[in-house]
Design a protein around this motif. Structure first.
Motif, PDB file in Angstrom:
ATOM      1  N   ASP B  95       0.835  -1.203   0.000  1.00  0.00           N
ATOM      2  CA  ASP B  95       0.000   0.000   0.000  1.00  0.00           C
ATOM      3  C   ASP B  95       0.871   1.255   0.000  1.00  0.00           C
ATOM      4  OD1 ASP B  95      -2.042   1.819   0.278  1.00  0.00           O
ATOM      5  OD2 ASP B  95      -2.795   1.038   2.163  1.00  0.00           O
ATOM      6  N   SER B  96       1.903   1.268   0.823  1.00  0.00           N
ATOM      7  CA  SER B  96       2.773   2.443   0.933  1.00  0.00           C
ATOM      8  C   SER B  96       3.502   2.719  -0.383  1.00  0.00           C
ATOM      9  CB  SER B  96       3.806   2.236   2.051  1.00  0.00           C
ATOM     10  OG  SER B  96       3.181   2.128   3.303  1.00  0.00           O
ATOM     11  N   GLU B  99       1.170   4.089  -2.946  1.00  0.00           N
ATOM     12  CA  GLU B  99       0.829   5.496  -2.731  1.00  0.00           C
ATOM     13  C   GLU B  99       1.952   6.418  -3.195  1.00  0.00           C
ATOM     14  OE1 GLU B  99      -1.714   7.608  -1.949  1.00  0.00           O
ATOM     15  OE2 GLU B  99      -2.745   5.787  -2.493  1.00  0.00           O
ATOM     16  N   ASN B 102       1.584   6.625  -6.770  1.00  0.00           N
ATOM     17  CA  ASN B 102       0.378   7.387  -7.071  1.00  0.00           C
ATOM     18  C   ASN B 102       0.628   8.890  -6.949  1.00  0.00           C
ATOM     19  OD1 ASN B 102      -2.503   7.798  -7.481  1.00  0.00           O
ATOM     20  ND2 ASN B 102      -2.612   8.235  -5.291  1.00  0.00           N
ATOM     21  N   ILE B 103       1.330   9.288  -5.906  1.00  0.00           N
ATOM     22  CA  ILE B 103       1.608  10.718  -5.705  1.00  0.00           C
ATOM     23  C   ILE B 103       2.504  11.246  -6.825  1.00  0.00           C
ATOM     24  CG2 ILE B 103       2.783  12.375  -4.204  1.00  0.00           C
ATOM     25  CD1 ILE B 103       1.902  10.505  -1.837  1.00  0.00           C
ATOM     26  N   GLY B 106       0.470  11.235 -10.166  1.00  0.00           N
ATOM     27  CA  GLY B 106      -0.517  12.307 -10.278  1.00  0.00           C
ATOM     28  C   GLY B 106       0.109  13.644 -10.616  1.00  0.00           C
ATOM     29  N   LEU B 118      -5.569   8.781 -14.632  1.00  0.00           N
ATOM     30  CA  LEU B 118      -4.523   8.111 -13.881  1.00  0.00           C
ATOM     31  C   LEU B 118      -5.077   6.785 -13.381  1.00  0.00           C
ATOM     32  CD1 LEU B 118      -1.599   8.826 -12.785  1.00  0.00           C
ATOM     33  CD2 LEU B 118      -2.741   9.349 -10.624  1.00  0.00           C
ATOM     34  N   GLY B 119      -4.306   5.733 -13.561  1.00  0.00           N
ATOM     35  CA  GLY B 119      -4.769   4.422 -13.125  1.00  0.00           C
ATOM     36  C   GLY B 119      -4.556   4.197 -11.639  1.00  0.00           C
ATOM     37  N   LEU B 120      -4.988   3.049 -11.174  1.00  0.00           N
ATOM     38  CA  LEU B 120      -4.724   2.674  -9.792  1.00  0.00           C
ATOM     39  C   LEU B 120      -3.333   2.061  -9.711  1.00  0.00           C
ATOM     40  CD1 LEU B 120      -8.181   1.066  -8.938  1.00  0.00           C
ATOM     41  CD2 LEU B 120      -7.327   3.302  -8.193  1.00  0.00           C
TER      42      LEU B 120
END
Lengths: 120, 179
Positions: B95-96, B99, B102-103, B106, B118-120
């Protein structure tokens, strides 16, 4: 006062809650949801004073959550906390009725500035 | 062919310096309580077991943002992000890292004209394989507490970089994370 934090990442929910505390809102109760579907149910069940939601999530995105809230006649104050802070995304958020968009990475100061009009 | 691809897209602002600014800002926001990142001026290809988090940018201007972490550094980085000292669950490590990708993804997307959704984030114990349709638009190699981390941005179109060596997939023998 109660805040609903909606994010599919448990890590990011923890960071959002931590930042909320650092911004001075340690007196606000927090409830959590993992996606837009859970978020809608949680708003109905918990009646929060504000929703802080991610944008990209499985099941239902943040913008779908906001649209479903407004479509259900729920006008709870709503703000995005998302990694996408482009002008286009901000315009989409505002058009859907969001009060603000906090872009990741964020600071406690950004939280305080965005939340003050709602939480005081 | 490369020239045709270059002309097919508007210029973007994705370059090494922009990637560094994004990563540096993320570190200042979420990792200010631990040691700073040490950027490397030279390319450092991680050998050995890795974890890789990636997030895709869809649309007419597709791209991929990857974060490759030495397997031994994945758990310390995650613990620092969460600010938790106890044993983390593997899912918290995944998860970390997701993220972090993801940051960065984005913020990279905001620099790409006409970018799609933006995908997951996806996380795997393997280096990414990149297709020939993408170019390495930006790369950042950093070390933190002796662990190497590589950030890369691959985008459709544009001229290839001199240091855009093809990545080699390396899959860990099992998915158990080590401290």
């Amino acid at each position: 006062m109660k805040a609903l934090v909606v994010d599919d990442s448990r890590v990011m929910r923890q960071i959002v809650i931590r930042t909320l505390r650092q911004a001075g809102y340690d007196w606000v109760d927090v409830v959590q949801a993992e996606n837009g579907v859970e978020g809608l149910a949680s708003v109905k069940a918990e009646n929060p004073d504000i929703v802080l939601s991610d944008w990209n999530m499985p099941e239902a995105t943040g913008i779908e959550l906001l649209q479903n809230l407004r479509g259900s006649g729920l006008d709870v104050p709503f703000g995005f906390v998302t990694s996408e802070g482009s002008e286009e995304m901000r315009e989409k958020a505002a058009a859907a009725g969001a009060l603000f968009l906090i872009a990741k990475p964020f600071t406690p100061e950004a939280f305080a500035e965005a939340l003050k009009p709602v939480l005081g | 062919m490369t020239q045709e691809l270059t002309q097919a897209f508007e210029p973007d602002a994705v370059e090494d310096e922009a990637l560094f600014q994004i990563v540096d800002q993320m570190w200042a926001s979420y990792f200010s309580h631990v040691e700073p990142l040490l950027p490397s001026f030279e390319r450092h290809d991680i050998t050995g077991e890795v974890m890789c988090a990636s997030v895709g940018i869809a649309g007419s201007r597709p791209g991929l943002v990857t974060v490759v972490v030495e397997a031994t550094g994945a758990r310390p980085v995650s613990a620092a992000l969460l600010q938790e000292d106890g044993d983390l669950l593997d899912e918290d490590v995944y998860d970390s890292l997701g993220e972090i990708a993801n940051i960065v993804g984005g913020n990279i997307k905001a620099l790409v004209p006409d970018a799609g959704a933006l995908g997951l984030p996806a996380v795997a114990t393997a280096k990414p394989l990149h297709g020939s349709s993408g170019r390495l638009a930006a790369r950042l190699d950093v070390s933190w507490q002796g662990h190497w981390i590589t950030f890369e941005v691959w985008l459709a179109g544009g001229a290839p970089r001199q240091d855009a060596a093809p990545a080699v997939s390396r899959t860990a023998p099992d998915e158990t994370l080590e401290d």
